[in-house]
Design an enzyme around this catalytic site. Structure first.
Site, PDB file in Angstrom:
ATOM      1  N   HIS A  56       0.915  -1.211  -0.012  1.00 50.04           N
ATOM      2  CA  HIS A  56       0.045   0.088   0.171  1.00 50.04           C
ATOM      3  C   HIS A  56       0.841   1.075  -0.066  1.00 50.04           C
ATOM      4  O   HIS A  56       1.360   1.651   1.044  1.00 50.04           O
ATOM      5  CB  HIS A  56      -0.960   0.066   1.317  1.00 50.04           C
ATOM      6  CG  HIS A  56      -1.624  -1.186   1.498  1.00 50.04           C
ATOM      7  ND1 HIS A  56      -3.021  -1.192   1.144  1.00 50.04           N
ATOM      8  CD2 HIS A  56      -1.399  -2.456   2.036  1.00 50.04           C
ATOM      9  CE1 HIS A  56      -3.571  -2.499   1.391  1.00 50.04           C
ATOM     10  NE2 HIS A  56      -2.581  -3.210   1.998  1.00 50.04           N
ATOM     11  N   PHE A  57       1.263   1.811  -1.054  1.00 46.33           N
ATOM     12  CA  PHE A  57       1.940   3.049  -1.275  1.00 46.33           C
ATOM     13  C   PHE A  57       1.150   4.441  -1.138  1.00 46.33           C
ATOM     14  O   PHE A  57       2.035   5.227  -1.381  1.00 46.33           O
ATOM     15  CB  PHE A  57       2.732   2.645  -2.465  1.00 46.33           C
ATOM     16  CG  PHE A  57       3.985   1.716  -2.399  1.00 46.33           C
ATOM     17  CD1 PHE A  57       4.229   1.099  -1.365  1.00 46.33           C
ATOM     18  CD2 PHE A  57       4.727   1.380  -3.416  1.00 46.33           C
ATOM     19  CE1 PHE A  57       5.060   0.098  -0.979  1.00 46.33           C
ATOM     20  CE2 PHE A  57       5.792   0.226  -3.474  1.00 46.33           C
ATOM     21  CZ  PHE A  57       5.979  -0.121  -2.123  1.00 46.33           C
ATOM     22  N   HIS A  83      -8.838  -9.515   0.680  1.00 44.56           N
ATOM     23  CA  HIS A  83      -8.912  -9.476   1.949  1.00 44.56           C
ATOM     24  C   HIS A  83      -9.921 -10.130   2.815  1.00 44.56           C
ATOM     25  O   HIS A  83     -11.046  -9.917   2.672  1.00 44.56           O
ATOM     26  CB  HIS A  83      -8.923  -7.832   2.640  1.00 44.56           C
ATOM     27  CG  HIS A  83      -8.683  -7.738   4.007  1.00 44.56           C
ATOM     28  ND1 HIS A  83      -7.636  -7.092   4.385  1.00 44.56           N
ATOM     29  CD2 HIS A  83      -9.365  -7.725   5.028  1.00 44.56           C
ATOM     30  CE1 HIS A  83      -7.338  -7.005   5.854  1.00 44.56           C
ATOM     31  NE2 HIS A  83      -8.593  -7.508   6.159  1.00 44.56           N
ATOM     32  N   HIS A  99      -2.265 -12.506   2.864  1.00 37.24           N
ATOM     33  CA  HIS A  99      -1.967 -12.268   4.427  1.00 37.24           C
ATOM     34  C   HIS A  99      -2.778 -13.407   5.338  1.00 37.24           C
ATOM     35  O   HIS A  99      -3.611 -13.097   6.202  1.00 37.24           O
ATOM     36  CB  HIS A  99      -2.306 -11.072   4.820  1.00 37.24           C
ATOM     37  CG  HIS A  99      -3.418 -10.260   4.456  1.00 37.24           C
ATOM     38  ND1 HIS A  99      -4.557 -10.824   4.300  1.00 37.24           N
ATOM     39  CD2 HIS A  99      -3.449  -8.885   4.308  1.00 37.24           C
ATOM     40  CE1 HIS A  99      -5.269  -9.828   4.163  1.00 37.24           C
ATOM     41  NE2 HIS A  99      -4.779  -8.580   3.854  1.00 37.24           N
ATOM     42  N   ASP A 128       2.502  -6.772   2.572  1.00 37.44           N
ATOM     43  CA  ASP A 128       1.391  -5.928   3.004  1.00 37.44           C
ATOM     44  C   ASP A 128       2.002  -4.650   3.638  1.00 37.44           C
ATOM     45  O   ASP A 128       1.228  -3.938   4.668  1.00 37.44           O
ATOM     46  CB  ASP A 128       0.505  -6.603   4.095  1.00 37.44           C
ATOM     47  CG  ASP A 128      -0.987  -5.864   4.220  1.00 37.44           C
ATOM     48  OD1 ASP A 128      -1.102  -4.938   3.375  1.00 37.44           O
ATOM     49  OD2 ASP A 128      -1.435  -6.222   5.125  1.00 37.44           O
ATOM     50  N   HIS A 130       1.599   4.061   7.991  1.00 34.82           N
ATOM     51  CA  HIS A 130       0.831   5.352   8.616  1.00 34.82           C
ATOM     52  C   HIS A 130       2.064   6.156   9.457  1.00 34.82           C
ATOM     53  O   HIS A 130       2.944   5.528   9.796  1.00 34.82           O
ATOM     54  CB  HIS A 130      -0.292   4.674   9.598  1.00 34.82           C
ATOM     55  CG  HIS A 130      -1.255   3.897   9.151  1.00 34.82           C
ATOM     56  ND1 HIS A 130      -2.434   4.340   8.191  1.00 34.82           N
ATOM     57  CD2 HIS A 130      -1.240   2.647   9.022  1.00 34.82           C
ATOM     58  CE1 HIS A 130      -3.043   3.457   7.800  1.00 34.82           C
ATOM     59  NE2 HIS A 130      -2.546   2.612   8.259  1.00 34.82           N
TER      60      HIS A 130
HETATM   61  O1  DOR Z   1      -3.590  -3.415   8.495  1.00 33.36           O
HETATM   62  C1  DOR Z   1      -3.856  -3.259   7.034  1.00 33.36           C
HETATM   63  N1  DOR Z   1      -3.816  -1.989   6.702  1.00 33.36           N
HETATM   64  N2  DOR Z   1      -4.574  -4.144   6.489  1.00 33.36           N
HETATM   65  C2  DOR Z   1      -4.920  -4.007   5.363  1.00 33.36           C
HETATM   66  O2  DOR Z   1      -5.212  -4.867   4.570  1.00 33.36           O
HETATM   67  C3  DOR Z   1      -4.796  -2.481   4.822  1.00 33.36           C
HETATM   68  C4  DOR Z   1      -3.848  -2.021   5.338  1.00 33.36           C
HETATM   69  C5  DOR Z   1      -3.754  -0.303   5.060  1.00 33.36           C
HETATM   70  O3  DOR Z   1      -3.899   0.027   3.805  1.00 33.36           O
HETATM   71  O4  DOR Z   1      -3.604   0.370   5.882  1.00 33.36           O
END
Ligand code: DOR
Length: 445
Positions: free
Chosen positions: A60-61, A174, A228, A298, A302
């Site tokens: 997730h970029f 997911h 995952h 994955d 944040h």
């Molecule tokens: O913990 C997670 N965060 N699991 C996910 O599937 C999405 C990801 C996110 O995009 O933050």
């Protein structure tokens, strides 16, 4: 331009051998090259191992829309440092990548920004079936059967049946069951403890949703990749030899469990949630015995400020692309697995699952996406060294033995001895030959 990587130990499916590898422009031109072959550059790799660049099929970029957390420029540099030469990125950006037009926008961003090769999934919604049916230039369709970061969610049976019945691209999801999660929330009542995260998103939530998706895939004879896996029970429902199903583990579900909440708090808050030490063990075992084929990160960054909010305001997700290969090389040094397995899980298998052309192997004619690793190099993961824009790692303070030292993307060096050396956006768009039929159809190539 011809480069000889001399005396490298290369990892082939049946073992390791010491040879000279020659890259010419974008491709691997020769393996075990004759000494008299003319080259422009010689790199002495004695004592080092040359691996195919890692293909990380779950990241997730955050670009576009969430670039205060991460962006393609930072994340692709973190990939290069971590030995990842191709990433496939998830659609929960802002806006969500749910149409061909939005997919093309992300591909344009990749071309502008990324120093490693890139690809982007298209996201499923309850009503974008026509987009999903006609999407091109994508590895496949991502369904959030359970909600996570963002608002993508398809959990109605009719919508899921339609996606599995009417689309042809490979599917992935997911898997956490919304109903189970809602019932758990109600039963637990007011939520204040992080440990509740693993009680709300519990074993049952993961198993029910994974079983449901596998059932859909088998009935509709549609290729499906389980992302995952977090529980032993999911490993048991993944057949491990069925032509329609493949599965994947992530470093956090191998290396962390609920006992780590005390030490790392919300830094290791993830969806699917962390489970128990017994689940860690079972996931390792499923990789070793072939029920799971892939390891992907994955990577879901944040900011530290966001993560430090009290649970449940804290978001789920952690960064990993920079350290995933080193974490596995460290396990090779510890004797838990061997290098051939790591190359299979992180390079060859994901390339095959998604039909990526020219990736995942050291073979003549394949792309010169390569990573030179030093299995003896010891280095401690430090927040302050992280290239990911979020600037932290849950492995901060952990010493690992075995690190990438040089990385090439399509024949261009992008990382060398701790420094990013790419000039410009050296990444290329990944291409897919979906007619190949995925992992099981290509096993004997
Ligand atoms: O913990 C997670 N965060 N699991 C996910 O599937 C999405 C990801 C996110 O995009 O933050």
């Amino acid at each position: 331009m011809r480069t000889r990587i001399k005396n490298a130990h290369i990892v082939l499916p049946d073992g390791t051998t010491q040879v000279d590898v020659v890259m010419e422009d974008h491709t691997i031109a020769d393996i075990d090259a004759a000494p008299q072959m003319q080259v422009d550059e010689v790199i002495d790799a004695a004592g080092l191992h040359l691996l195919p660049g890692v293909v990380d099929d779950q990241v997730h970029f955050r670009e576009p829309g969430l670039t205060h957390k991460e962006d393609l420029a930072h994340a692709s540099r973190a990939c290069a440092k971590g030995g990842i030469t191709t990433f496939l990125e998830m659609p929960n950006t802002v806006p969500n990548a749910i149409t061909q037009e939005l997919l093309l926008d992300k591909l344009a961003l990749g071309a502008e920004q990324s120093i490693v090769n890139y690809g982007f999934y298209i996201g499923a919604t309850p009503d974008n079936i026509e987009e999903l049916k006609h999407a091109t230039r994508t590895p496949g369709i991502k369904i959030f059967i359970g909600s996570s970061t963002g608002d993508l969610l398809v959990d109605g049976q009719d919508a899921l049946e339609q996606i599995f019945a009417e689309t042809t691209l490979p599917l992935t999801a997911h898997c956490e069951d919304e109903t189970t999660i809602a019932e758990n929330r109600k039963r637990i009542g007011p939520i204040t403890h992080l440990a509740d995260h693993s009680r709300i998103r519990d074993h049952q939530a993961a198993i029910v949703a994974t079983q449901r998706a596998i059932d859909l895939a088998l009935r509709h004879k549609h290729r499906f990749h389980v992302l995952h896996v977090s529980t032993a029970a999911e490993c048991d429902v993944i057949p491990g030899n069925d032509p329609w199903i493949t599965g994947e583990a992530c470093p956090h579900h191998l290396f962390f469990n609920i006992d780590d909440y005390a030490r790392l708090g919300t830094l290791v808050q993830m969806n699917p949630s962390l489970k128990t030490a017994a689940d860690n063990e079972a996931i390792w075992q499923a990789l070793v015995d072939g029920r799971l084929q892939v390891i992907a990160t994955d990577h879901a960054p944040h900011t530290l400020e966001e993560k430090r909010q009290p649970y449940p305001q804290s978001p789920s997700g952690l960064p990993a692309v920079e350290n995933s290969l080193a974490l596995l090389l460290n396990e090779v040094n510890r004797g838990r697995c061997n290098l051939e397995q790591v190359v299979h899980w992180m390079c060859d298998a994901p390339a095959r699952v998604w039909d990526i052309v020219g990736k995942g192997r050291i073979a003549v004619g394949y792309d010169a996406d390569l990573v030179l690793v030093d299995l003896r190099k010891k280095q401690t993961v430090r927040n302050e060294d992280q290239l990911s824009k979020c600037g932290w790692s849950p492995w901060h303070g952990t010493e690992l033995t075995g690190w990438p030292v040089r990385t090439w993307v399509m024949g261009k060096e992008v990382f060398r001895d701790g420094q990013i050396v790419a000039s410009g956006a050296t990444g290329h768009e990944a291409t897919y030959d979906h007619a190949r039929g995925g992992y099981w159809a290509t096993q004997c190539d």
